[in-house]
Design a protein around this motif. Structure first.
Motif, PDB file in Angstrom:
ATOM      1  N   LEU A   1       1.629   4.198   4.019  1.00 17.78           N
ATOM      2  CA  LEU A   1       0.794   5.128   4.773  1.00 17.78           C
ATOM      3  C   LEU A   1       0.005   4.411   5.869  1.00 17.78           C
ATOM      4  O   LEU A   1      -0.080   4.887   7.001  1.00 17.78           O
ATOM      5  N   PHE A   2      -0.568   3.264   5.509  1.00 23.79           N
ATOM      6  CA  PHE A   2      -1.493   2.607   6.442  1.00 23.79           C
ATOM      7  C   PHE A   2      -0.922   1.350   7.098  1.00 23.79           C
ATOM      8  O   PHE A   2      -1.512   0.827   8.035  1.00 23.79           O
ATOM      9  N   GLY A   3       0.189   0.861   6.586  1.00 17.61           N
ATOM     10  CA  GLY A   3       0.739  -0.407   7.070  1.00 17.61           C
ATOM     11  C   GLY A   3       0.291  -1.525   6.151  1.00 17.61           C
ATOM     12  O   GLY A   3      -0.862  -1.565   5.713  1.00 17.61           O
ATOM     13  N   LYS A   4       1.219  -2.428   5.877  1.00 19.85           N
ATOM     14  CA  LYS A   4       0.977  -3.484   4.893  1.00 19.85           C
ATOM     15  C   LYS A   4      -0.233  -4.342   5.234  1.00 19.85           C
ATOM     16  O   LYS A   4      -0.964  -4.792   4.366  1.00 19.85           O
ATOM     17  N   TYR A   5      -0.417  -4.590   6.514  1.00 21.04           N
ATOM     18  CA  TYR A   5      -1.486  -5.514   6.910  1.00 21.04           C
ATOM     19  C   TYR A   5      -2.656  -4.789   7.572  1.00 21.04           C
ATOM     20  O   TYR A   5      -3.389  -5.368   8.370  1.00 21.04           O
ATOM     21  N   SER A   6      -2.813  -3.516   7.228  1.00 18.38           N
ATOM     22  CA  SER A   6      -3.889  -2.744   7.860  1.00 18.38           C
ATOM     23  C   SER A   6      -5.251  -3.228   7.354  1.00 18.38           C
ATOM     24  O   SER A   6      -5.376  -3.714   6.230  1.00 18.38           O
ATOM     25  N   ARG A   7      -6.250  -3.086   8.207  1.00 14.36           N
ATOM     26  CA  ARG A   7      -7.599  -3.549   7.862  1.00 14.36           C
ATOM     27  C   ARG A   7      -8.179  -2.806   6.670  1.00 14.36           C
ATOM     28  O   ARG A   7      -8.838  -3.387   5.817  1.00 14.36           O
ATOM     29  N   VAL A   8      -7.918  -1.501   6.632  1.00 17.99           N
ATOM     30  CA  VAL A   8      -8.510  -0.685   5.573  1.00 17.99           C
ATOM     31  C   VAL A   8      -8.026  -1.144   4.189  1.00 17.99           C
ATOM     32  O   VAL A   8      -8.759  -1.083   3.202  1.00 17.99           O
ATOM     33  N   ILE A   9      -6.800  -1.678   4.138  1.00 14.25           N
ATOM     34  CA  ILE A   9      -6.286  -2.217   2.871  1.00 14.25           C
ATOM     35  C   ILE A   9      -6.898  -3.582   2.585  1.00 14.25           C
ATOM     36  O   ILE A   9      -7.366  -3.843   1.473  1.00 14.25           O
ATOM     37  N   SER A  10      -6.944  -4.436   3.598  1.00 18.71           N
ATOM     38  CA  SER A  10      -7.495  -5.783   3.360  1.00 18.71           C
ATOM     39  C   SER A  10      -8.998  -5.724   3.080  1.00 18.71           C
ATOM     40  O   SER A  10      -9.544  -6.586   2.406  1.00 18.71           O
ATOM     41  N   GLU A  11      -9.656  -4.692   3.564  1.00 23.55           N
ATOM     42  CA  GLU A  11     -11.089  -4.528   3.284  1.00 23.55           C
ATOM     43  C   GLU A  11     -11.351  -3.860   1.931  1.00 23.55           C
ATOM     44  O   GLU A  11     -12.511  -3.614   1.573  1.00 23.55           O
ATOM     45  N   ASN A  12     -10.278  -3.560   1.218  1.00 26.78           N
ATOM     46  CA  ASN A  12     -10.397  -2.949  -0.118  1.00 26.78           C
ATOM     47  C   ASN A  12     -11.217  -1.670  -0.131  1.00 26.78           C
ATOM     48  O   ASN A  12     -11.977  -1.422  -1.072  1.00 26.78           O
ATOM     49  N   ARG A  13     -11.064  -0.867   0.892  1.00 29.07           N
ATOM     50  CA  ARG A  13     -11.817   0.389   0.885  1.00 29.07           C
ATOM     51  C   ARG A  13     -10.905   1.624   0.906  1.00 29.07           C
ATOM     52  O   ARG A  13     -11.355   2.740   1.152  1.00 29.07           O
ATOM     53  N   VAL A  14      -9.646   1.386   0.587  1.00 27.96           N
ATOM     54  CA  VAL A  14      -8.744   2.515   0.365  1.00 27.96           C
ATOM     55  C   VAL A  14      -8.117   2.359  -1.017  1.00 27.96           C
ATOM     56  O   VAL A  14      -7.778   1.257  -1.446  1.00 27.96           O
ATOM     57  N   GLY A  15      -8.028   3.465  -1.719  1.00 28.81           N
ATOM     58  CA  GLY A  15      -7.409   3.458  -3.039  1.00 28.81           C
ATOM     59  C   GLY A  15      -6.744   4.795  -3.271  1.00 28.81           C
ATOM     60  O   GLY A  15      -6.785   5.678  -2.404  1.00 28.81           O
ATOM     61  N   GLY A  16      -6.131   4.947  -4.430  1.00 28.99           N
ATOM     62  CA  GLY A  16      -5.452   6.209  -4.684  1.00 28.99           C
ATOM     63  C   GLY A  16      -5.309   6.488  -6.157  1.00 28.99           C
ATOM     64  O   GLY A  16      -5.394   5.576  -6.987  1.00 28.99           O
ATOM     65  N   VAL A  17      -5.129   7.738  -6.475  1.00 23.32           N
ATOM     66  CA  VAL A  17      -4.810   8.164  -7.829  1.00 23.32           C
ATOM     67  C   VAL A  17      -3.452   8.845  -7.768  1.00 23.32           C
ATOM     68  O   VAL A  17      -3.232   9.744  -6.963  1.00 23.32           O
ATOM     69  N   HIS A  18      -2.562   8.377  -8.595  1.00 21.39           N
ATOM     70  CA  HIS A  18      -1.201   8.895  -8.705  1.00 21.39           C
ATOM     71  C   HIS A  18      -1.287  10.324  -9.276  1.00 21.39           C
ATOM     72  O   HIS A  18      -1.853  10.526 -10.335  1.00 21.39           O
ATOM     73  N   THR A  19      -0.762  11.295  -8.555  1.00 20.90           N
ATOM     74  CA  THR A  19      -0.903  12.692  -8.986  1.00 20.90           C
ATOM     75  C   THR A  19       0.449  13.371  -9.187  1.00 20.90           C
ATOM     76  O   THR A  19       1.487  12.818  -8.817  1.00 20.90           O
ATOM     77  N   VAL A  20       0.409  14.572  -9.753  1.00 27.04           N
ATOM     78  CA  VAL A  20       1.617  15.379  -9.888  1.00 27.04           C
ATOM     79  C   VAL A  20       1.806  16.142  -8.574  1.00 27.04           C
ATOM     80  O   VAL A  20       1.278  17.229  -8.383  1.00 27.04           O
ATOM     81  N   GLY A  21       2.513  15.528  -7.650  1.00 27.61           N
ATOM     82  CA  GLY A  21       2.796  16.153  -6.359  1.00 27.61           C
ATOM     83  C   GLY A  21       1.572  16.376  -5.500  1.00 27.61           C
ATOM     84  O   GLY A  21       0.465  15.915  -5.822  1.00 27.61           O
ATOM     85  N   ASP A  22       1.755  17.063  -4.373  1.00 31.70           N
ATOM     86  CA  ASP A  22       0.609  17.276  -3.482  1.00 31.70           C
ATOM     87  C   ASP A  22      -0.334  18.350  -4.004  1.00 31.70           C
ATOM     88  O   ASP A  22      -1.547  18.235  -3.832  1.00 31.70           O
ATOM     89  N   ASN A  23       0.192  19.351  -4.711  1.00 25.24           N
ATOM     90  CA  ASN A  23      -0.720  20.325  -5.304  1.00 25.24           C
ATOM     91  C   ASN A  23      -1.641  19.655  -6.324  1.00 25.24           C
ATOM     92  O   ASN A  23      -2.817  19.988  -6.415  1.00 25.24           O
ATOM     93  N   GLY A  24      -1.108  18.709  -7.061  1.00 25.59           N
ATOM     94  CA  GLY A  24      -1.930  17.944  -7.991  1.00 25.59           C
ATOM     95  C   GLY A  24      -3.029  17.189  -7.260  1.00 25.59           C
ATOM     96  O   GLY A  24      -4.174  17.116  -7.724  1.00 25.59           O
ATOM     97  N   ALA A  25      -2.695  16.634  -6.094  1.00 27.72           N
ATOM     98  CA  ALA A  25      -3.685  15.894  -5.302  1.00 27.72           C
ATOM     99  C   ALA A  25      -4.762  16.838  -4.768  1.00 27.72           C
ATOM    100  O   ALA A  25      -5.952  16.512  -4.779  1.00 27.72           O
ATOM    101  N   PHE A  26      -4.359  18.034  -4.319  1.00 23.61           N
ATOM    102  CA  PHE A  26      -5.342  19.016  -3.842  1.00 23.61           C
ATOM    103  C   PHE A  26      -6.285  19.407  -4.982  1.00 23.61           C
ATOM    104  O   PHE A  26      -7.498  19.448  -4.822  1.00 23.61           O
ATOM    105  N   GLN A  27      -5.692  19.695  -6.138  1.00 21.68           N
ATOM    106  CA  GLN A  27      -6.475  20.128  -7.295  1.00 21.68           C
ATOM    107  C   GLN A  27      -7.481  19.045  -7.703  1.00 21.68           C
ATOM    108  O   GLN A  27      -8.656  19.313  -7.914  1.00 21.68           O
ATOM    109  N   LEU A  28      -6.989  17.823  -7.785  1.00 25.22           N
ATOM    110  CA  LEU A  28      -7.840  16.700  -8.194  1.00 25.22           C
ATOM    111  C   LEU A  28      -8.973  16.486  -7.195  1.00 25.22           C
ATOM    112  O   LEU A  28     -10.145  16.360  -7.570  1.00 25.22           O
ATOM    113  N   GLY A  29      -8.620  16.464  -5.918  1.00 25.12           N
ATOM    114  CA  GLY A  29      -9.633  16.258  -4.881  1.00 25.12           C
ATOM    115  C   GLY A  29     -10.652  17.385  -4.862  1.00 25.12           C
ATOM    116  O   GLY A  29     -11.857  17.160  -4.738  1.00 25.12           O
TER     117      GLY A  29
END
Lengths: 379, 379
Positions: free
Chosen positions: B83-111
């Motif tokens: 999504l962001f690129g392997k060497y993106s700043r947001v990843i190296s700054e450790n300020r992006v993360g994720g929760v593995h969900t059941v599809g995009d509806n699962g992500a909407f529900q969780l969020g």
């Protein structure tokens, strides 16, 4: 650039990984052992599951298309027949149905959302933990006596309560007189006694008693597909018309939760359940697993007897299912954890599938030591 | 026996299966066609997906054990890098993360569950449908101008909006001045332009603008694993401390929703993303799919030109992605459905992957007829 974080007031949540597992991980002793739940030992998987998974992966006719919101119809049908019996009245009367869910937690979530909306009186939900052990039924009845009318009860019908007709009778009487809508849980049919029908007798009692209920049915554990979360929210209603209304509303909730449930696990299970030879092989596998657990319990009891460990250890073999209470007090449990690096919960309930030929001597000798040591220290 | 049903007051919910699909199913004409969405045509599946599914099914080392509540760590890592690129700043700054969900509806529900609890000001949630078509941005801005501060916006960044810097600038200015927390949606990265990076430029803009946001990332469509529902709720925070707090709370919600997410789809995708050769093959597949769609759009346009169909048809090839508007009025759409048995939505937006060498002549001739007929009837 925005400066005020949306997450400013969000505290760090209590870590969900149990302190038990955390302590185990932090224990540097090479002999350490985790007997609490099946997280640290090789899980049981039915041998037919591997075969069918491969068969599905090789099938070019599967297009891996979206499922309907309700899930795989053939999977729901096969699972309900497993639960109630192929020729059961409730099935032929078309008053039982199900929604394919993401595991049993998915079924709880779906059922709870429905009841919150459509069963307004039931604002209080009792979730009765299966950890209460031997005094489970007494506690359950006590809680229900003081509970408001129409509250719901989650009943984890797990692995160590021998159900007597008299208990069932007074329990169902309570449900009825207080108009409590029951929400049952069948987490691992077949892994309790090794007999699929025997393990759902409880449910049959309420079906023939004419009750309406929800039931979460998990098929991940009894097929050994833990990484797929295959479940069903089972709905039993008075008649087909009421059932269809309930299912149609549940569909809306399922849509918002996950759109359509994942199918790999359901495909494997349906293939096995719909083929008599495969189903028989799977049943045989289940039986063997339960027999092995009972054998292991016998061995543990026998070893403790040979070691001359004080006390009676019959309760170990009196308990059905994969888990069982060792019957140790907190001091003895503490001794096992700190001195012997055997990590078990405070209530002494362990998973007997984690005990094997390699560790049984160490475990039983440690239990013996714990009993003797704490006995001495109590003097 | 209980007599009053819990389901007495539960009405039959409106059928979720769209009337479009229903009408299609009820149409008895053998020539009938469904071009609305990919439900009736063979879905696209990357050829590497089959290979890896088989490889996973054959792997004896996989124990199909429960995943952590957050999901597969390697899957989350690989997807965020996609999504962001392997060497993106947001990843190296450790300020992006994720929760593995059941599809995009699962992500909407969780969020949504998280925001309801931890972002109290945001009681009003705008869900902006991607069906609005060309005037999408105008409508979005208009809605935001009158919306209460701190409301949330679900933005389906789907397949037909060419994003210009000026739009992005005024959009982000709005978000900031009204303190709106954005909830983006990346439903099918790579299937819009055929270029993975190009399809997330929108997101990159907000990352470099220093925004916090949620983003639902679905990986079911761009890998062709529609029956698994593989998604991630992506969280971007100002710093690692805030991120960890948010993730820890999200874990609690995920636990109640589905305990642990299903893994088959995630395993396939992770295997592909973590192997440079497989990833390259998949990227090539994606590119080919998008090129084929664009080619089909060109063909449709050319056929309409050769038929002498009145009007300009450039809008067909001006739209990126799998779907596109035919640019027909409701009378013309009605003609296609009732007279030609070509079932498409009222807005005339069709899925071009449903058009192939066998049906392109019939479709274009029918469109031509619809335009001519309604033109005549208007006279």
């Amino acid at each position: 650039m925005p400066t005020l974080s949306v997450f400013t007031d969000v505290p760090l949540a209590k870590n969900l990984e149990s302190s038990l597992l955390k302590n185990y991980k932090q224990d540097n002793c090479p002999q350490k052992m985790f007997l609490a739940y099946r997280g640290r030992c090789q899980p049981w998987v039915s041998s037919v599951v591997h075969k069918i998974r491969l068969q599905i992966a090789q099938d070019p006719s599967l297009n891996h298309e979206y499922m309907p919101v309700m899930g795989m119809k053939s999977f729901i049908r096969a699972s309900l027949e497993l639960l109630f019996g192929k020729y059961s009245r409730v099935i032929s009367e078309n008053r039982v149905g199900g929604v394919h869910t993401v595991g049993d937690n998915g079924a709880f979530q779906l059922g709870a959302q429905f009841l919150k909306t459509w069963h307004g009186a039931s604002q209080i939900v009792y979730i009765i933990s299966s950890q209460n052990g031997e005094c489970y039924w007494a506690k359950l009845m006590a809680a229900m006596k003081v509970s408001p009318i129409s509250c719901l009860t989650f009943l984890p019908l797990t692995t160590y309560h021998r159900l007597y007709q008299s208990i069932l009778f007074s329990f169902s009487f309570f449900l009825q007189s207080k108009q409590i809508f029951p929400f049952f849980d069948i987490p691992n049919q077949g892994l309790f006694t090794g007999d699929l029908e025997e393990d759902t007798k409880f449910l049959q009692y309420f079906v023939s008693g004419g009750f309406e209920f929800f039931c979460s049915q998990s098929l991940s554990k009894n097929f050994g597909i833990y990484d797929e979360g295959v479940g069903i929210l089972v709905v039993v209603a008075f008649n087909n018309r009421l059932l269809l209304c309930a299912l149609s509303q549940l569909m809306n909730f399922a849509l918002a939760l996950w759109l359509t449930p994942p199918t790999m696990g359901a495909r494997i299970i349906t293939t096995i359940l719909c083929n008599p030879a495969l189903q028989e092989a799977w049943k045989q596998n289940l039986k063997e697993v339960v027999e092995n657990i009972m054998l292991m319990k016998e061995k543990v009891k026998e070893k403790l007897r040979l070691l001359g460990t004080p006390g009676s250890w019959n309760h170990i073999t009196d308990q059905n299912g994969t888990h069982g209470y060792l019957g140790l007090n907190s001091q003895q449990v503490d001794y096992l954890v700190t001195k012997k690096h055997i990590h078990i919960p405070k209530n002494g309930r362990i998973n007997f599938t984690c005990i094997n030929a390699c560790n049984i001597d160490y475990v039983t000798e440690s239990v013996n030591e714990a009993v003797l040591f704490t006995k001495d220290s109590e003097k």
